[in-house]
Design an enzyme around this catalytic site. Structure first.
Site, mmCIF file in Angstrom:
data_model
loop_
_atom_site.group_PDB
_atom_site.id
_atom_site.type_symbol
_atom_site.label_atom_id
_atom_site.label_comp_id
_atom_site.label_asym_id
_atom_site.label_seq_id
_atom_site.Cartn_x
_atom_site.Cartn_y
_atom_site.Cartn_z
ATOM 1 N N HIS C 148 0.855 -1.201 0.000
ATOM 2 C CA HIS C 148 0.000 0.000 0.000
ATOM 3 C C HIS C 148 0.882 1.240 0.000
ATOM 4 O O HIS C 148 2.098 1.148 0.106
ATOM 5 C CB HIS C 148 -0.900 0.003 1.248
ATOM 6 N N HIS C 196 -5.724 -1.873 3.966
ATOM 7 C CA HIS C 196 -5.663 -0.654 3.160
ATOM 8 C C HIS C 196 -4.791 -0.861 1.933
ATOM 9 O O HIS C 196 -3.759 -1.518 1.978
ATOM 10 C CB HIS C 196 -5.162 0.546 3.966
ATOM 11 N N HIS C 210 4.752 7.387 2.812
ATOM 12 C CA HIS C 210 5.548 6.163 2.663
ATOM 13 C C HIS C 210 4.844 5.212 1.714
ATOM 14 O O HIS C 210 3.653 5.334 1.470
ATOM 15 C CB HIS C 210 5.765 5.460 4.013
ATOM 16 N N HIS C 242 0.797 -1.255 14.734
ATOM 17 C CA HIS C 242 -0.176 -0.184 14.556
ATOM 18 C C HIS C 242 -1.450 -0.488 15.334
ATOM 19 O O HIS C 242 -1.882 -1.654 15.387
ATOM 20 C CB HIS C 242 -0.583 -0.060 13.081
ATOM 21 N N TYR C 251 9.152 1.293 9.897
ATOM 22 C CA TYR C 251 9.357 2.379 8.938
ATOM 23 C C TYR C 251 10.839 2.629 8.807
ATOM 24 O O TYR C 251 11.572 2.616 9.805
ATOM 25 C CB TYR C 251 8.679 3.666 9.414
ATOM 26 N N GLU C 261 8.054 1.167 4.244
ATOM 27 C CA GLU C 261 7.554 0.404 5.385
ATOM 28 C C GLU C 261 7.587 -1.078 5.001
ATOM 29 O O GLU C 261 7.376 -1.432 3.842
ATOM 30 C CB GLU C 261 6.099 0.804 5.698
#
Lengths: 303, 303, 303, 303
Positions: C148, C196, C210, C242, C251, C261
């Site tokens: 993503h 996502h 990112h 997260h 990251y 990431e």
């Protein structure tokens, strides 16, 4: 003082080329030397010259070698072994390649046990100065070191007595025929803080059930099993967990039929570790915690 | 023979209720006893009466206690400690609750070190007969046992000499000001086969940097960090990896400001482990391998 | 029907040699092609010609490209985009190298979005016949595929409306100024079943926060962090978890300052996934679940 | 548009008390309802009313139910199913408890397939506002959700045609008698981005081979296997890895003899996923990647 660890395992193999491929490219040991028909290997995290010695001639255990902490331990243990009635031979420096003065015992079970204090030091792959946690370029499973071995004996009780009474091993776990019995059918014994440096189960004298290499954790076992499939290395049992030692395991075979294990996890022992008892009727769960049963081949196939 | 392990850590806390909640419900230790204003805890895989003792009165270390293998080790180590010039006090059976005869030393650094051979045995949660690998009903992180502690001293070199010369610890890793220097700025020392049972870094005398609990692996650390967030337990650093010891770690604080650690992984040591050296300029990588730098608070906050 | 996935990310780098080393030897992508100053990469488990395109010229996002399921989706989405008032350009076959006919939109936020249906197929590294689960010879982290991207926009609400109303993305999670507010401060949106495929947070227009590569699990993240340390790849934050997406993360930066990431875990979404809401005061926990706070640099550094 | 996911599996059990214990306390599903002799369960991360329905009466599959994205998909798929020659029955709202209007098909293989668009929403255990990544208080394995099912059919090719031609599933992997053959002996099919939502292998019509629950990773499988041993839940095979889907797996049985699976990992699919082919001679490796062979019971025992 006394035995520090399983130093090396010396085994016979039927095809040295195939065996080397197995120990080097599947297990990922480093080939450190070759001499007099023997080939020497160590794991990347071991500092001594070798932890595995191979020689041609079928399969099975030539000898197991334990490293003692102090030079003077050799003499003291020699006296104790003699008193136990074990047959002894002195091995002079380099009689065992890259090994110092040593004493070799023939146990009542027919197993050869070597005790030594000194070994040529080659160093680990990550070195001694500001090291990384692991080296690049490992092959296959990339085992860091040897962990333990398991042998069979017609009289496991006597075998256990030798290791505990003479060599000061402690028993972490034992199998008894029934609760309250003093008879030891099988035992797992330690000198280090691992669950076992050596173990014995009933079976023919002088035979090897398996020797094991350490892996960091359960995730490493998945990669190991994948590598075994890729390399067509026959898996015997696993990945699974042991009830005894609580460790995670895969059993598999080298090309000559010597059983290997990769072993992870397990509790920490200390000399005051309270010995765990398994009754014979729960042995299946003790050996294979998930399936709770032994298969016939696991106990009958030795080398 | 000699010291087997870090037996327990005795620390001060500022709010016993909050502290008990932390050690019992966040770390998942078992509260085993309470007496004379002290509360006693052990991990589920420990057999002795306690591995953590809390008492009210701020924060910081009251004493660290090491268990020795044999009764006669106490006398021998007492003689050696006296010769080193350490101030000694004999503690009679149960003067330390649930502990046998003991010797307490005040180190030059002001730290109190207790040596004992006997402790009341409560047993592990999985028991000694056909055990499961882990018990049901654990709370929070569910740590199985204590692992090590790290203290600060104005003279880490002297502190290291005491543990190595008197108590026969070996150094697994040390920090030196520059290559070739004999001066030890910090050291990680072991008696067991773990990377360290105690460590020392420069800082104020008589202070505690952290004490650590063992976790099985990197996956357990994720769950531990999740539990810390759920319980609003302040994380200091981690999850990450150490360069020194190679272990995986999370640092966090108890409600009184004592730093705790959960620690997994790390190599296996033996008495012949070849000591690893870190130069001071690489210390950031040594402590936090991933970020390769120390934060100011990590070295300055002690209790 | 409609957008299937994030197909590729096209970014600028300041030093192509250093960038290639990073994406090939640290991330372990495969360099598949080079043309007109652009270098093309794919992960070992991706079949299309590329998922990352690099070109020299500083840092930042040139365009993000989404692959649609059917040829006719292009026309339908073109109509919808035009109706939304977005500026459109048709790209003929191979105008984008190895890509079929495409439509490029300039969003109100200044981001370039390309939609395409066809790409040259190179195949995965494990192949289509009796495949192994992973290929030998991976370099560095060995990421299997892109996952993503997250961008910044001055009007995240409008950005979110474009992706949801025009491209039929669903919102998995959103940040609102306070409970009950209709205003979207940030959103995580999906077309696939992942948490996502794109996300937006407040910040300067046309910027990249990112882009992320998928990793199998938390254990893979440890190896990734180790590789970053070995290769001196600067880690921004992590390994950690997260709150938003529940995924595990590290990251880090490429040599030009584009944030990357590696992302593992996270729940599975479906079109009827019930949207999760975060209030702005809990955003720290949403982004970094363990530490429960955002650092300044994380939100301010974009490329 | 069209089928989103496997919504629920409705199976027969021979002893509802034992079955409830299994699904609630071993698998850790939540019992959400009970009505007309049926008991309803969902995983903690599922929002709809149920993903498993049990009813007394032996063992085996009553029906499998798929949730479609839009209300109008029902009508369109009804038309297509009728055209394929499948026997159809309309189910009015709440004829299936907590489910909206639905269409039930009897496949040529005798399996019952229900399509529905609406279900009563109960919500996940972590909620929709600033959620934690996992809930406290899970029992046993704590599976988050259902994943897929595998059935047997005398004509797997026809079964595959129904799911692909009528319900728009794609084939991720298939077994063919030999290279180049158009005949599908077995197929794994998806509508979501997982490796499979349903699969079919040759065997008796109308039978269930297993249904599977999702687990996060390989580490979760170890805990699951431990829980199975603790609860005396019979493990069929595993923990191990599949060649097909690349997923990690344990097969086990509920007390009525319905086979369950916990499944982790596996690649991500998209509608353009290039179909993988297994030749029948490699099927052992396809199913059990580590041991590379099928055991007789695995293919013959169905419910």
């Amino acid at each position: 003082m006394g035995v520090m660890r399983l130093g090396y395992v010396h085994v016979r193999v039927s095809d040295m080329g195939a065996a080397q491929h197995h120990y080097q490219e599947v297990l990922g040991l480093q080939r450190t030397d070759q001499r007099d028909g023997k080939v020497f290997f160590k794991g990347w995290d071991e500092w001594d010259h070798h932890s595995v010695v191979l020689e041609e001639g079928g399969a099975g255990l030539v000898k197991m070698a334990f490293k003692v902490e102090r030079e003077e331990d050799l003499e003291e243990l020699e006296t104790r072994m003699a008193k136990f009635g074990v047959q002894l031979t002195r091995r002079h420096r380099n009689e065992e390649h890259a090994i110092g003065d040593a004493i070799e015992a023939t146990l009542p079970s027919g197993h050869q046990v070597l005790l030594y204090h000194e070994a040529e030091v080659l160093g680990t792959s990550t070195g001694l100065l500001n090291p990384d946690p692991w080296p690049d370029g490992l092959l296959g499973i990339g085992v860091p070191r040897i962990d333990h071995l398991l042998v069979t004996a017609e009289d496991p009780h006597l075998f256990t007595r030798f290791f505990t009474e003479v060599l000061d091993f402690k028993i972490s776990e034992k199998v008894v025929p029934e609760l309250g019995s003093d008879q030891v059918l099988a035992s797992w014994m330690f000198r280090s803080n691992t669950p076992h440096d050596i173990a014995v189960i009933p079976g023919p004298d002088a035979k090897l059930h398996h020797f094991a290499f350490y892996l960091e954790d359960w995730s490493s076992l998945l990669k190991a099993a994948d590598v075994m499939s890729k390399t067509r290395t026959p898996i015997d049992v696993g990945p699974t967990r042991h009830g005894i030692t609580r460790g995670e395991t895969i059993y598999f075979f080298d090309p000559s039929g010597n059983r290997n294990e990769v072993f992870a996890g397990g509790y920490i022992t200390y000399p005051d570790f309270p010995c765990i008892t398994w009754t014979a009727d729960q042995l299946g769960t003790g050996v294979f915690y998930h399936n709770r049963e032994l298969n016939e081949a696991f106990t009958s196939v030795v080398s």
